[in-house]
Motif scaffolding. Structure first.
Motif, mmCIF file in Angstrom:
data_model
loop_
_atom_site.group_PDB
_atom_site.id
_atom_site.type_symbol
_atom_site.label_atom_id
_atom_site.label_comp_id
_atom_site.label_asym_id
_atom_site.label_seq_id
_atom_site.Cartn_x
_atom_site.Cartn_y
_atom_site.Cartn_z
ATOM 1 N N ALA A 17 0.848 -1.193 0.000
ATOM 2 C CA ALA A 17 0.000 0.000 0.000
ATOM 3 C C ALA A 17 0.884 1.243 0.000
ATOM 4 O O ALA A 17 2.032 1.195 0.450
ATOM 5 N N PRO A 18 0.389 2.368 -0.515
ATOM 6 C CA PRO A 18 1.237 3.559 -0.645
ATOM 7 C C PRO A 18 1.969 3.964 0.632
ATOM 8 O O PRO A 18 3.176 4.263 0.590
ATOM 9 N N ALA A 19 1.288 3.974 1.777
ATOM 10 C CA ALA A 19 1.939 4.386 3.020
ATOM 11 C C ALA A 19 2.995 3.370 3.455
ATOM 12 O O ALA A 19 4.067 3.743 3.963
ATOM 13 N N VAL A 20 2.719 2.090 3.270
ATOM 14 C CA VAL A 20 3.684 1.041 3.621
ATOM 15 C C VAL A 20 4.899 1.138 2.708
ATOM 16 O O VAL A 20 6.049 0.998 3.140
ATOM 17 N N LEU A 21 4.651 1.409 1.443
ATOM 18 C CA LEU A 21 5.728 1.561 0.468
ATOM 19 C C LEU A 21 6.615 2.744 0.825
ATOM 20 O O LEU A 21 7.852 2.671 0.714
ATOM 21 N N ALA A 22 6.008 3.840 1.278
ATOM 22 C CA ALA A 22 6.791 5.003 1.704
ATOM 23 C C ALA A 22 7.736 4.622 2.843
ATOM 24 O O ALA A 22 8.921 4.983 2.832
ATOM 25 N N ARG A 23 7.234 3.878 3.815
ATOM 26 C CA ARG A 23 8.084 3.456 4.940
ATOM 27 C C ARG A 23 9.205 2.534 4.469
ATOM 28 O O ARG A 23 10.345 2.639 4.924
ATOM 29 N N TYR A 24 8.879 1.651 3.549
ATOM 30 C CA TYR A 24 9.874 0.706 3.029
ATOM 31 C C TYR A 24 11.000 1.461 2.317
ATOM 32 O O TYR A 24 12.189 1.170 2.518
ATOM 33 N N ALA A 25 10.626 2.434 1.493
ATOM 34 C CA ALA A 25 11.630 3.231 0.784
ATOM 35 C C ALA A 25 12.479 4.034 1.768
ATOM 36 O O ALA A 25 13.711 4.103 1.641
ATOM 37 N N HIS A 26 11.831 4.623 2.751
ATOM 38 C CA HIS A 26 12.544 5.432 3.741
ATOM 39 C C HIS A 26 13.535 4.589 4.529
ATOM 40 O O HIS A 26 14.684 5.003 4.763
ATOM 41 N N GLN A 27 13.128 3.407 4.934
ATOM 42 C CA GLN A 27 14.019 2.517 5.691
ATOM 43 C C GLN A 27 15.229 2.098 4.862
ATOM 44 O O GLN A 27 16.296 1.798 5.410
ATOM 45 N N ALA A 28 15.060 2.087 3.542
ATOM 46 C CA ALA A 28 16.167 1.718 2.648
ATOM 47 C C ALA A 28 17.064 2.902 2.318
ATOM 48 O O ALA A 28 18.022 2.756 1.562
ATOM 49 N N GLY A 29 16.750 4.080 2.885
ATOM 50 C CA GLY A 29 17.624 5.228 2.706
ATOM 51 C C GLY A 29 17.247 6.184 1.599
ATOM 52 O O GLY A 29 18.049 7.052 1.219
ATOM 53 N N VAL A 30 16.028 6.071 1.072
ATOM 54 C CA VAL A 30 15.594 6.981 0.020
ATOM 55 C C VAL A 30 15.295 8.355 0.614
ATOM 56 O O VAL A 30 14.608 8.463 1.625
ATOM 57 N N ASP A 31 15.812 9.394 -0.016
ATOM 58 C CA ASP A 31 15.608 10.771 0.447
ATOM 59 C C ASP A 31 14.506 11.487 -0.335
ATOM 60 O O ASP A 31 13.778 12.308 0.225
ATOM 61 N N VAL A 32 14.448 11.217 -1.644
ATOM 62 C CA VAL A 32 13.449 11.830 -2.525
ATOM 63 C C VAL A 32 12.754 10.693 -3.263
ATOM 64 O O VAL A 32 13.414 9.883 -3.925
ATOM 65 N N TRP A 33 11.439 10.648 -3.167
ATOM 66 C CA TRP A 33 10.711 9.460 -3.624
ATOM 67 C C TRP A 33 9.478 9.855 -4.426
ATOM 68 O O TRP A 33 8.737 10.765 -4.039
ATOM 69 N N HIS A 38 0.909 2.737 -12.512
ATOM 70 C CA HIS A 38 0.491 2.625 -13.902
ATOM 71 C C HIS A 38 -0.890 3.240 -14.115
ATOM 72 O O HIS A 38 -1.894 2.773 -13.543
ATOM 73 N N ASP A 39 -0.947 4.284 -14.928
ATOM 74 C CA ASP A 39 -2.222 4.839 -15.419
ATOM 75 C C ASP A 39 -3.190 5.181 -14.296
ATOM 76 O O ASP A 39 -4.412 5.146 -14.496
ATOM 77 N N GLU A 40 -2.667 5.520 -13.129
ATOM 78 C CA GLU A 40 -3.520 5.746 -11.959
ATOM 79 C C GLU A 40 -2.803 6.652 -10.968
ATOM 80 O O GLU A 40 -1.595 6.513 -10.744
ATOM 81 N N VAL A 41 -3.556 7.584 -10.376
ATOM 82 C CA VAL A 41 -2.972 8.514 -9.393
ATOM 83 C C VAL A 41 -3.675 8.409 -8.041
ATOM 84 O O VAL A 41 -3.500 9.263 -7.172
ATOM 85 N N GLY A 42 -4.439 7.348 -7.834
ATOM 86 C CA GLY A 42 -5.239 7.221 -6.624
ATOM 87 C C GLY A 42 -4.454 7.029 -5.348
ATOM 88 O O GLY A 42 -5.010 7.178 -4.251
ATOM 89 N N GLY A 43 -3.170 6.708 -5.443
ATOM 90 C CA GLY A 43 -2.385 6.507 -4.226
ATOM 91 C C GLY A 43 -1.562 7.695 -3.810
ATOM 92 O O GLY A 43 -0.888 7.658 -2.769
ATOM 93 N N ILE A 44 -1.610 8.775 -4.588
ATOM 94 C CA ILE A 44 -0.681 9.887 -4.362
ATOM 95 C C ILE A 44 -0.898 10.572 -3.011
ATOM 96 O O ILE A 44 0.072 10.856 -2.291
ATOM 97 N N GLU A 45 -2.125 10.842 -2.632
ATOM 98 C CA GLU A 45 -2.345 11.551 -1.369
ATOM 99 C C GLU A 45 -1.849 10.739 -0.184
ATOM 100 O O GLU A 45 -1.230 11.280 0.743
ATOM 101 N N ARG A 46 -2.104 9.437 -0.179
ATOM 102 C CA ARG A 46 -1.638 8.590 0.917
ATOM 103 C C ARG A 46 -0.116 8.512 0.928
ATOM 104 O O ARG A 46 0.522 8.542 1.994
ATOM 105 N N ALA A 47 0.475 8.419 -0.253
ATOM 106 C CA ALA A 47 1.931 8.369 -0.344
ATOM 107 C C ALA A 47 2.556 9.674 0.133
ATOM 108 O O ALA A 47 3.542 9.677 0.874
ATOM 109 N N ARG A 48 1.973 10.794 -0.284
ATOM 110 C CA ARG A 48 2.505 12.098 0.115
ATOM 111 C C ARG A 48 2.433 12.277 1.630
ATOM 112 O O ARG A 48 3.394 12.733 2.265
ATOM 113 N N ALA A 49 1.297 11.913 2.222
ATOM 114 C CA ALA A 49 1.133 12.072 3.669
ATOM 115 C C ALA A 49 2.154 11.243 4.435
ATOM 116 O O ALA A 49 2.774 11.716 5.399
ATOM 117 N N ALA A 50 2.358 9.999 3.993
ATOM 118 C CA ALA A 50 3.312 9.125 4.675
ATOM 119 C C ALA A 50 4.735 9.634 4.508
ATOM 120 O O ALA A 50 5.524 9.659 5.465
#
Length: 276
Positions: A17-33, A38-50
């Protein structure tokens, strides 16, 4: 700075899920994410908040499927306004037909001796509008038909193999137009993956630039180290900015984890050079 600008959640064909993915990327050291489903923007708000909660810089994105010279090509949009009406209408039109395509894929797999593939793939689909080959691939691995996702695509779901069903997507001009209408930057995703040949790739790059495209992915999970060098040179030759991203879909499934992607080669201008 670890910048990853190509990534998928379960809103399209990823697993997390977008918020879980944000945490996974952050734990791996991603600074800008960036989230580029694909063809969908429905996860952006949840990803941005996380991402904001975690202290990561977030980039709103999308990956649009197009048909070019008979080949499916992907165009990433970065820094988009995901509420833009032109973009939303274009993405809705692009998603139309995925279910029918999924049923035809299942019918072909049934003829190859693999029954009930549609229902099997459906278990992995969080968004029914976005059934894809990856969902079928996960089903074939789960049921023991194939050993891994790459094994599936060697034996099924690709041109000339059982389960391959082409789909007529948007045009290059349309996809770049939707991204630009939404204030975004258009990027050719993993150019080394397409079977266009040198001439076809040159035409793709020329037309992309003509329509207002400005960047190509140079370092991506779909490229090998030799291709990093090749597409760095192509970026310099055509005057494109260079992007970087894992094309991450799931832990243990993606070709490259967030922490293992190398930096851009020297001599290219990063697509994010003037963002911060």
């Amino acid at each position: 700075m670890n910048v990853d600008l190509h990534c998928h959640s379960n809103v399209s064909d990823g697993v997390l899920a977008p918020a879980v993915l944000a945490r996974y990327a952050h734990q791996a050291g991603v600074d800008v994410w960036a989230l580029t489903d694909h063809d969908e923007v429905g996860g952006i708000e949840r990803a941005r908040a996380a991402a904001t909660t975690l202290g990561m810089r977030f980039v709103a994105g999308v990956e649009i499927s197009i048909t070019f010279a008979g080949e499916t090509v992907h165009i990433v949009g970065l820094q988009i306004d995901h509420t833009n009406p032109d973009l939303l209408q274009g993405l809705a039109a692009t998603r139309n037909g995925r279910d029918a395509r999924g049923r035809e894929i299942a019918a072909q797999l049934a003829k190859a001796g693999i029954p009930d593939a549609y229902q099997g793939a459906l278990k992995y689909v969080d968004n029914p509008d976005l059934m894809s080959r990856t969902h079928f691939a996960r089903h074939l691995v789960e049921t023991g038909v194939c050993a891994s996702i790459p094994d599936v695509f060697r034996k099924y779901l690709t041109e000339g193999k059982p389960g391959y069903v082409p789909h007529r997507w948007a045009s290059l001009e349309q996809a770049v137009g939707w991204i630009r209408s939404a204030g975004g930057i258009a990027v050719i995703a993993h150019p080394g993956r397409y079977k266009l040949g040198a001439t076809g790739e040159g035409v793709l790059f020329d037309e992309f630039k003509q329509y207002g495209g400005t960047a190509i992915e140079v370092v991506t999970g779909s490229h090998n180290p030799d291709q990093y060098r090749i597409y760095a040179e192509q970026a310099r030759r055509y005057g494109f900015l260079a992007s970087r991203g894992t094309d991450f879909h799931a832990p243990g499934e993606s070709r490259v984890e967030f922490s293992h992607l190398p930096p851009l080669p020297a001599g290219v201008i990063p697509v994010w050079h003037d963002w911060f």
